[in-house]
Design a protein around this motif. Sequence first.
Motif, PDB file in Angstrom:
ATOM      1  N   SER A  66      20.224  14.739  12.794  1.00 47.87           N
ATOM      2  CA  SER A  66      21.512  15.231  13.283  1.00 47.87           C
ATOM      3  C   SER A  66      21.350  16.594  13.933  1.00 47.87           C
ATOM      4  O   SER A  66      21.955  16.877  14.966  1.00 47.87           O
ATOM      5  N   GLU A  72      25.991  11.636  16.169  1.00 47.57           N
ATOM      6  CA  GLU A  72      26.218  10.272  16.653  1.00 47.57           C
ATOM      7  C   GLU A  72      24.906   9.528  16.900  1.00 47.57           C
ATOM      8  O   GLU A  72      24.770   8.359  16.537  1.00 47.57           O
ATOM      9  N   LYS A  76      23.613   6.276  14.766  1.00 52.63           N
ATOM     10  CA  LYS A  76      23.338   5.039  15.525  1.00 52.63           C
ATOM     11  C   LYS A  76      21.891   4.608  15.339  1.00 52.63           C
ATOM     12  O   LYS A  76      21.604   3.417  15.166  1.00 52.63           O
TER      13      LYS A  76
END
Length: 124
Positions: A66, A72, A76
């Motif tokens: 992160s 995101e 994912k």
Amino acid sequence: MHERAYGEQPTNSQEPITQLETLCHRPNAWRNSQVRDALPDPLAAWLDLQDGLDRQAHLRTLLTLSRDNGWEHAVKAMDDTLEATGGLDPASVELQASRLAAGQDPIEYDDPIDLSEYDIAFRH
């Protein structure tokens, strides 16, 4: 209005990433965390099944990715890797997150990969 006396970290605890570092140190708070609620259901359910040390290691991977690639992309990448391989090998997750952050197509696997065969081979 008052100036902050200590630190520069954001005080907003609504973002899962702000809780992630604390969660890495206190993995038993997992079930009630905003981090768990922010993850896709299959990923959260898989992490639910891990023992405390394994879950902590995966949360540290999520934290590192992160910071390096964005929340995101990290989420994912973990979700994609879990779906493709049935596990969360840190190297595969990192590669996937890096590709996503760079705007490259994610890695697509034809069949789920079972890396346990390599574990058996390298033990001997």
